[in-house]
Design a protein around this motif. Structure first.
Motif, mmCIF file in Angstrom:
data_model
loop_
_atom_site.group_PDB
_atom_site.id
_atom_site.type_symbol
_atom_site.label_atom_id
_atom_site.label_comp_id
_atom_site.label_asym_id
_atom_site.label_seq_id
_atom_site.Cartn_x
_atom_site.Cartn_y
_atom_site.Cartn_z
ATOM 1 N N GLY A 11 0.721 -1.272 -0.049
ATOM 2 C CA GLY A 11 -0.082 0.145 0.104
ATOM 3 C C GLY A 11 0.910 1.166 -0.037
ATOM 4 O O GLY A 11 1.744 1.525 0.730
ATOM 5 N N ALA A 36 -1.517 -1.379 -5.186
ATOM 6 C CA ALA A 36 -2.681 -1.910 -6.045
ATOM 7 C C ALA A 36 -3.158 -0.813 -7.405
ATOM 8 O O ALA A 36 -3.374 -1.367 -8.291
ATOM 9 N N THR A 37 -3.063 0.447 -7.125
ATOM 10 C CA THR A 37 -4.036 1.176 -8.198
ATOM 11 C C THR A 37 -2.527 2.107 -8.661
ATOM 12 O O THR A 37 -1.272 1.513 -8.632
ATOM 13 N N GLY A 57 -10.732 13.229 -0.818
ATOM 14 C CA GLY A 57 -10.658 12.180 0.415
ATOM 15 C C GLY A 57 -10.460 13.180 1.503
ATOM 16 O O GLY A 57 -11.204 14.269 1.617
ATOM 17 N N SER A 422 -14.682 4.551 4.278
ATOM 18 C CA SER A 422 -13.768 5.745 4.532
ATOM 19 C C SER A 422 -13.063 5.751 5.372
ATOM 20 O O SER A 422 -11.763 6.016 5.030
ATOM 21 N N ALA A 472 -2.422 7.814 10.481
ATOM 22 C CA ALA A 472 -1.595 7.028 9.595
ATOM 23 C C ALA A 472 -0.349 7.351 9.508
ATOM 24 O O ALA A 472 0.496 6.198 9.394
HETATM 25 C C1 6YU Z 1 -7.279 13.805 8.048
HETATM 26 C C2 6YU Z 1 -9.623 14.916 7.093
HETATM 27 N N1 6YU Z 1 -11.166 13.436 6.101
HETATM 28 C C3 6YU Z 1 -12.674 12.506 4.491
HETATM 29 C C4 6YU Z 1 -12.777 11.094 3.388
HETATM 30 C C5 6YU Z 1 -11.784 9.993 3.563
HETATM 31 C C6 6YU Z 1 -10.643 10.059 4.459
HETATM 32 N N2 6YU Z 1 -9.759 11.224 6.438
HETATM 33 P P1 6YU Z 1 -4.550 4.632 2.553
HETATM 34 O O1 6YU Z 1 -6.221 3.812 2.422
HETATM 35 O O2 6YU Z 1 -4.361 6.067 2.207
HETATM 36 O O3 6YU Z 1 -3.633 3.612 1.680
HETATM 37 C C7 6YU Z 1 -3.752 2.307 1.620
HETATM 38 C C8 6YU Z 1 -3.193 2.069 0.349
HETATM 39 O O4 6YU Z 1 -3.062 0.438 0.148
HETATM 40 C C9 6YU Z 1 -4.144 2.444 -0.902
HETATM 41 O O5 6YU Z 1 -3.312 3.202 -1.801
HETATM 42 C C10 6YU Z 1 -4.554 1.376 -1.639
HETATM 43 O O6 6YU Z 1 -4.808 1.455 -2.894
HETATM 44 C C11 6YU Z 1 -3.625 0.137 -1.215
HETATM 45 N N3 6YU Z 1 -4.369 -1.174 -1.041
HETATM 46 C C12 6YU Z 1 -5.230 -1.668 -0.751
HETATM 47 N N4 6YU Z 1 -5.196 -2.988 -0.724
HETATM 48 C C13 6YU Z 1 -4.098 -3.393 -1.601
HETATM 49 C C14 6YU Z 1 -3.465 -4.784 -1.761
HETATM 50 N N5 6YU Z 1 -4.119 -5.766 -1.878
HETATM 51 N N6 6YU Z 1 -2.624 -4.458 -2.707
HETATM 52 C C15 6YU Z 1 -1.517 -3.596 -2.604
HETATM 53 N N7 6YU Z 1 -2.056 -2.197 -2.430
HETATM 54 C C16 6YU Z 1 -3.379 -2.501 -1.709
HETATM 55 N N8 6YU Z 1 -8.194 12.486 7.605
HETATM 56 O O7 6YU Z 1 -6.678 13.687 8.640
HETATM 57 N N9 6YU Z 1 -8.268 14.918 7.788
HETATM 58 O O8 6YU Z 1 -10.247 16.043 6.576
HETATM 59 C C17 6YU Z 1 -9.978 13.481 6.443
HETATM 60 C C18 6YU Z 1 -11.499 12.291 5.289
HETATM 61 C C19 6YU Z 1 -13.898 11.156 2.516
HETATM 62 C C20 6YU Z 1 -12.107 8.839 2.701
HETATM 63 C C21 6YU Z 1 -10.720 11.107 5.653
HETATM 64 C C22 6YU Z 1 -9.472 12.423 6.825
HETATM 65 C C23 6YU Z 1 -8.628 9.985 6.665
HETATM 66 C C24 6YU Z 1 -7.618 9.934 6.003
HETATM 67 O O9 6YU Z 1 -7.593 10.087 4.463
HETATM 68 C C25 6YU Z 1 -6.988 8.454 6.125
HETATM 69 O O10 6YU Z 1 -6.908 8.150 7.495
HETATM 70 C C26 6YU Z 1 -5.563 8.375 5.720
HETATM 71 O O11 6YU Z 1 -5.179 8.913 4.468
HETATM 72 C C27 6YU Z 1 -5.023 6.726 5.508
HETATM 73 O O12 6YU Z 1 -3.834 6.748 5.221
HETATM 74 P P2 6YU Z 1 -3.360 5.082 5.298
HETATM 75 O O13 6YU Z 1 -1.973 4.986 4.796
HETATM 76 O O14 6YU Z 1 -3.587 4.448 6.504
HETATM 77 O O15 6YU Z 1 -4.378 4.402 4.073
HETATM 78 C C28 6YU Z 1 -14.716 10.727 18.842
HETATM 79 C C29 6YU Z 1 -14.448 10.582 17.605
HETATM 80 C C30 6YU Z 1 -14.161 10.648 16.384
HETATM 81 C C31 6YU Z 1 -13.307 10.193 15.492
HETATM 82 N N10 6YU Z 1 -13.123 10.598 14.223
HETATM 83 C C32 6YU Z 1 -12.827 12.134 14.137
HETATM 84 C C33 6YU Z 1 -12.991 12.693 12.734
HETATM 85 C C34 6YU Z 1 -11.724 12.559 12.262
HETATM 86 C C35 6YU Z 1 -11.846 12.028 10.684
HETATM 87 N N11 6YU Z 1 -12.125 12.981 9.849
HETATM 88 C C36 6YU Z 1 -12.070 12.968 8.605
HETATM 89 C C37 6YU Z 1 -12.485 13.731 7.925
HETATM 90 C C38 6YU Z 1 -12.347 14.132 6.667
HETATM 91 C C39 6YU Z 1 -13.381 14.873 5.900
#
Ligand code: 6YU
Length: 498
Positions: A11, A36-37, A57, A422, A472
């Motif tokens: 990933g 993957a992408t 995102g 998400s 993350a």
């Molecule tokens: C933040 C924000 N935000 C809105 C929306 C979303 C998210 N987040 P990745 O998925 O990035 O990477 C994995 C890779 O693996 C990927 O490239 C895949 O293609 C690959 N993969 C999968 N399977 C595979 C395979 N088999 N082989 C090879 N590759 C493979 N975060 O800080 N600010 O404003 C937002 C928001 C619509 C969808 C967000 C936000 C979340 C982040 O985007 C996310 O955590 C990280 O990018 C993830 O990174 P990663 O590396 O882990 O995975 C009490 C209480 C409350 C709790 N919540 C509080 C609210 C906070 C959350 N807010 C979010 C809000 C928005 C709007």
């Protein structure tokens, strides 16, 4: 010193990229990312609406302060507006951002007075703050946030709202339904009935007034990628199965099998696939399968859908100072955040819109927010059907029969085969232990096999910053550091063997 161990990272999201960064910096010679992408960034994805930049995102840097590594990197790369860099901005400790200036519209086409709405909003915010008091308590009276909020509102409304007429009281309860839908988006959950009360306080905020990337969040990814050796990432290379504990190959006990049949031998694999992907594919992704305690945590933690619908207009129909528009349905005084007939009325789950600011940069663009199964259903509709539903909605709530969007773009995170939703929330029955289990490497402690064969990073593995970019990023560094300290504790003569 240089380390010859072979490390495969699955990933290329922010967690995979930051793990690779750290390992390369520490002298690891054989680091490879399989993605993957065709792109890096994962859930950091900047798109376009006409000539405007929109975030498909992640949107904000949550808590932009010195302790936040995303903020520090963005500052270092010169990606932020001057306002976000001021000490005042970093010092604001408000759990996100000061309350946005709202406009409220109702389903009968009325603009609501703030005084009619505030008491309900205030009560809701009080309850959210109080909910963290239940953290870790066994046998709390309510299993989920939804039950807690409904029962407390009922009791407090009987005590505090007894001097108002039935209509005003009903409207306040409809506002509570709207706030529940907002929380579904914040938590990435279908309903607040699926979010644990006892674990709600596990999520921690950092100080700092949330800020955005004026030229797009992907600028962070581009800068980080430019610092990694070229060729380190292989794109369009989905991993099908991680074979671990291969006792015949003691030196390199892990073998990564790709969808295209390629087999890659490794000493360590750092798995960063999203929790949604793990929930769906765990049984085929690992051989032997995940130990039971880890699997139970994968299942107990929640991973729902939150999508955005960007809508552009020629002219605003909201106030000039408005930052958020709430849509209150007047038939929703039951304080429910689920729509009974998803296919017919999915749009009722959309709580409203945030206004993209500053207007000079974005023009008149709104971002609609919709969570849950209703959001997943929305993904199956054509862009034209979504545009039609949003147009009807806005016409009804504003009472303006001709208002028409110019352009619409939406995200589709649930049907993204490599994300399957998400972000993570603490589902019913969750505790701190589940997040600990998520980050535990394989084989589990105490095993005689070679340690640290499979390590786990990604937002779902952070004990208090799950669901965020900084969470993350920190997990990628954490797992890299685990390997770095492992190799710094073994004798240099052993390093050359692998
Ligand atoms: C933040 C924000 N935000 C809105 C929306 C979303 C998210 N987040 P990745 O998925 O990035 O990477 C994995 C890779 O693996 C990927 O490239 C895949 O293609 C690959 N993969 C999968 N399977 C595979 C395979 N088999 N082989 C090879 N590759 C493979 N975060 O800080 N600010 O404003 C937002 C928001 C619509 C969808 C967000 C936000 C979340 C982040 O985007 C996310 O955590 C990280 O990018 C993830 O990174 P990663 O590396 O882990 O995975 C009490 C209480 C409350 C709790 N919540 C509080 C609210 C906070 C959350 N807010 C979010 C809000 C928005 C709007």
């Amino acid at each position: 010193r240089s380390v010859n161990a072979k490390v495969v990272i699955v990933g290329c999201g922010i967690s995979g990229i930051s793990a690779a960064h750290r390992l390369v910096e520490a002298g690891f010679q054989h680091v490879r990312i399989l993605e993957a992408t065709e792109r890096s960034g994962g859930r950091i994805k900047t798109g376009r609406l006409g000539d405007k930049i929109v975030e498909i995102g992640a949107n904000w840097i949550h808590g932009p302060c010195e302790e936040n590594p995303v903020f520090c990197l963005a500052r270092q790369y010169g990606l932020l507006d001057p306002e976000a860099l001021t000490p005042e901005n970093q010092a604001m400790d408000i759990g996100g951002h000061p309350p946005w200036v709202p406009n409220f519209f109702s389903s009968s086409g009325r603009k609501l007075n703030a005084e009619d709405v505030y008491p309900a909003q205030q009560m809701f915010v009080e309850l959210l703050n109080e909910s963290s008091e239940y953290q870790g308590q066994k046998g709390e009276p309510w299993a989920c946030m939804g039950d807690f909020i409904r029962s407390e509102v009922q009791q407090r409304a009987a005590e505090q709202w007894n001097d108002i007429d039935a209509n005003s009281r009903s409207l306040r309860l409809c506002v509570i339904s709207n706030m529940l839908k907002v929380e579904c988006c914040v938590n990435g959950a279908h309903s607040m009935d699926e979010v644990s009360l006892g674990a709600f306080g596990l999520y921690k905020t950092l100080p700092g007034n949330d800020c955005t990337f004026p030229s797009g969040y992907e600028g962070l990814i581009k800068n980080l990628m430019s610092e990694l050796p070229s060729g380190l990432v292989t794109y369009n290379r989905p991993v099908r199965c991680v074979h671990w504990n291969n006792t015949e190959r003691r030196e390199s006990p892990v073998m990564v099998e790709c969808d295209d049949g390629e087999r890659i031998v490794a000493d360590h694999v750092i798995c960063t696939v999203p929790l949604g992907y793990l929930k769906k594919h765990h049984s085929t992704l690992f051989s032997p399968p995940l130990p039971l305690h880890k699997l139970c945590s994968v299942q107990r933690l929640g991973f729902g859908t939150n999508n955005k619908i960007f809508v552009e207009f020629d002219a605003p129909w909201w106030d000039a100072d408005c930052e958020v528009i709430y849509l209150v349905w007047e038939d929703e005084d039951a304080m429910l955040d689920e729509v009974p007939d998803v296919q017919r009325s999915w749009i009722k789950k959309l709580f409203g819109f945030t206004v993209l600011k500053p207007t000079e940069r974005y023009g008149h663009v709104l971002c609609g927010w919709i969570a849950g199964h209703e959001s997943e259903y929305m993904e199956t509709l054509s862009e034209q059907e979504v545009t039609q539903a949003v147009t009807h909605l806005i016409r009804r709530f504003t009472g303006n029969p001709i208002v028409t969007p110019k352009r619409v773009v939406r995200s589709q995170w649930f049907h993204d085969p490599w994300t399957c939703g998400s972000y993570t929330h603490t589902g019913k029955g969750c505790s701190e232990q589940d997040l600990d289990n998520m980050m535990e490497p394989l084989p589990s402690k105490g095993s005689q096999s070679q340690p640290l064969q499979v390590l786990f990073a990604g937002e779902a593995t952070h004990p208090c910053y799950f669901s965020t970019v900084h969470g993350a990023l920190l997990t990628g560094r954490r797992e890299a550091d685990r390997l770095i300290s492992h190799y710094s504790s073994i004798r240099p003569s052993e390093l050359s063997k692998s």
